[in-house]
Design a protein around this motif. Sequence first.
Motif, mmCIF file in Angstrom:
data_model
loop_
_atom_site.group_PDB
_atom_site.id
_atom_site.type_symbol
_atom_site.label_atom_id
_atom_site.label_comp_id
_atom_site.label_asym_id
_atom_site.label_seq_id
_atom_site.Cartn_x
_atom_site.Cartn_y
_atom_site.Cartn_z
ATOM 1 N N GLU A 18 -14.228 -4.530 -0.576
ATOM 2 C CA GLU A 18 -13.401 -5.706 -0.864
ATOM 3 C C GLU A 18 -12.285 -5.406 -1.862
ATOM 4 O OE1 GLU A 18 -11.921 -9.386 -0.359
ATOM 5 O OE2 GLU A 18 -13.570 -8.559 0.790
ATOM 6 N N ARG A 19 -12.571 -4.576 -2.883
ATOM 7 C CA ARG A 19 -11.549 -4.282 -3.901
ATOM 8 C C ARG A 19 -10.315 -3.631 -3.286
ATOM 9 N NH1 ARG A 19 -14.729 -1.593 -8.873
ATOM 10 N NH2 ARG A 19 -16.390 -1.280 -7.402
ATOM 11 N N LEU A 20 -10.510 -2.764 -2.318
ATOM 12 C CA LEU A 20 -9.362 -2.134 -1.656
ATOM 13 C C LEU A 20 -8.715 -3.088 -0.654
ATOM 14 C CD1 LEU A 20 -10.699 1.496 -1.097
ATOM 15 C CD2 LEU A 20 -9.113 0.687 -2.847
ATOM 16 N N LYS A 21 -9.540 -3.853 0.037
ATOM 17 C CA LYS A 21 -9.024 -4.807 1.025
ATOM 18 C C LYS A 21 -8.088 -5.819 0.354
ATOM 19 C CE LYS A 21 -10.518 -7.645 4.837
ATOM 20 N NZ LYS A 21 -10.927 -9.012 4.846
ATOM 21 N N LYS A 22 -8.431 -6.253 -0.867
ATOM 22 C CA LYS A 22 -7.575 -7.199 -1.606
ATOM 23 C C LYS A 22 -6.191 -6.615 -1.875
ATOM 24 C CE LYS A 22 -11.120 -9.862 -3.988
ATOM 25 N NZ LYS A 22 -11.791 -10.144 -5.250
ATOM 26 N N GLU A 23 -6.117 -5.293 -1.974
ATOM 27 C CA GLU A 23 -4.839 -4.611 -2.206
ATOM 28 C C GLU A 23 -4.126 -4.266 -0.893
ATOM 29 O OE1 GLU A 23 -3.598 -4.118 -5.354
ATOM 30 O OE2 GLU A 23 -5.364 -5.274 -5.965
ATOM 31 N N LYS A 24 -4.705 -4.728 0.222
ATOM 32 C CA LYS A 24 -4.194 -4.444 1.575
ATOM 33 C C LYS A 24 -4.275 -2.953 1.902
ATOM 34 C CE LYS A 24 -1.614 -8.594 1.887
ATOM 35 N NZ LYS A 24 -0.454 -9.344 1.852
ATOM 36 N N ILE B 278 -11.723 11.502 5.825
ATOM 37 C CA ILE B 278 -11.596 10.123 5.370
ATOM 38 C C ILE B 278 -10.184 9.961 4.821
ATOM 39 C CG2 ILE B 278 -12.591 10.611 3.103
ATOM 40 C CD1 ILE B 278 -13.961 7.814 3.415
ATOM 41 N N TRP B 279 -9.580 8.857 5.169
ATOM 42 C CA TRP B 279 -8.210 8.597 4.752
ATOM 43 C C TRP B 279 -8.125 7.245 4.058
ATOM 44 C CZ3 TRP B 279 -4.966 9.447 9.852
ATOM 45 C CH2 TRP B 279 -5.098 10.769 10.275
ATOM 46 N N LEU B 280 -7.299 7.176 3.039
ATOM 47 C CA LEU B 280 -6.878 5.906 2.475
ATOM 48 C C LEU B 280 -5.596 5.547 3.200
ATOM 49 C CD1 LEU B 280 -7.088 3.634 0.311
ATOM 50 C CD2 LEU B 280 -5.618 5.092 -1.126
ATOM 51 N N ALA B 281 -5.524 4.323 3.713
ATOM 52 C CA ALA B 281 -4.334 3.886 4.450
ATOM 53 C C ALA B 281 -3.974 2.468 4.024
ATOM 54 C CB ALA B 281 -4.598 3.935 5.956
ATOM 55 N N GLY B 282 -2.765 2.067 4.341
ATOM 56 C CA GLY B 282 -2.306 0.715 4.052
ATOM 57 C C GLY B 282 -2.336 -0.138 5.303
ATOM 58 N N LYS C 224 4.870 -0.853 4.430
ATOM 59 C CA LYS C 224 5.309 -1.214 3.078
ATOM 60 C C LYS C 224 4.191 -0.929 2.062
ATOM 61 C CE LYS C 224 7.075 -5.090 0.388
ATOM 62 N NZ LYS C 224 7.387 -6.523 0.388
ATOM 63 N N ILE C 225 2.982 -1.341 2.377
ATOM 64 C CA ILE C 225 1.837 -1.093 1.494
ATOM 65 C C ILE C 225 1.562 0.400 1.408
ATOM 66 C CG2 ILE C 225 -0.667 -1.452 1.212
ATOM 67 C CD1 ILE C 225 1.011 -3.963 0.630
ATOM 68 N N GLU D 197 6.681 9.302 6.453
ATOM 69 C CA GLU D 197 7.497 9.118 7.661
ATOM 70 C C GLU D 197 6.664 9.080 8.938
ATOM 71 O OE1 GLU D 197 10.893 8.610 8.021
ATOM 72 O OE2 GLU D 197 10.837 8.330 5.852
ATOM 73 N N LYS D 198 5.896 10.136 9.184
ATOM 74 C CA LYS D 198 5.121 10.230 10.426
ATOM 75 C C LYS D 198 3.623 10.122 10.180
ATOM 76 C CE LYS D 198 8.597 13.071 12.633
ATOM 77 N NZ LYS D 198 8.937 14.368 13.197
ATOM 78 N N GLU D 199 3.240 9.946 8.947
ATOM 79 C CA GLU D 199 1.825 9.882 8.583
ATOM 80 C C GLU D 199 1.390 8.429 8.428
ATOM 81 O OE1 GLU D 199 -0.043 12.620 8.393
ATOM 82 O OE2 GLU D 199 1.663 13.934 8.667
ATOM 83 N N VAL D 200 0.108 8.191 8.636
ATOM 84 C CA VAL D 200 -0.431 6.853 8.398
ATOM 85 C C VAL D 200 -1.340 6.841 7.173
ATOM 86 C CG1 VAL D 200 -0.282 6.115 10.799
ATOM 87 C CG2 VAL D 200 -2.366 7.195 9.981
ATOM 88 N N SER D 201 -1.595 8.015 6.633
ATOM 89 C CA SER D 201 -2.488 8.092 5.474
ATOM 90 C C SER D 201 -1.711 8.144 4.169
ATOM 91 C CB SER D 201 -3.388 9.319 5.586
ATOM 92 O OG SER D 201 -2.609 10.492 5.576
#
Length: 163
Positions: A66-72, A88-92, A96-97, A120-124
């Motif tokens: 939840e703590r990360l979800k709140k930050e989108k 494992i990846w951290l993503a937005g 923009k996020i 640019e081409k990454e999602v992580s």
Amino acid sequence: MNSFNNYVTEYKKQLEKGDIKKAYKGLIEYMMSLKTYFKNKYPDYFVSGNIHHGYMDITYFSFTPERLKKEKLKIAMIFNHEKIRFEIWLAGYNKKIQTKYWTLFKNSDWDKYHIPTTTEKEVSIVEHIVVENPNFDDLDTLTKQIEKGTSKFIQDIIKHLKL
């Protein structure tokens, strides 16, 4: 260079052998069981309803406290088909996020995990290899390895972001 038709002909031959089909089915079934395991063990976390199958490059699902979800932000549990490993990846939730948090990590002295050179081409935003050489003959141990690496990654991210 082969034509698209030649690639499809080779694809058909490989599928007729059966090994690729069995391996792919087993990998997808394991990812579904892993998603269910995380969902049951961590009921307060948001676990995506679907598994993204990709283009035989990666398969993933999201698993987010939840703590990360709140930050989108979200955590993506990745199986990298080309390298046969779990990441494992951290993503937005959106570009923009992603850019906001990527910049925050990139401009810090934090070097615990890999930060892509660009968005640019990454999602992580941040990436980590959880299991480099998975042993698919012992799925219980593999699941525990993934869980341990995932928990550590999430704790480190939350600590760094001071959430």
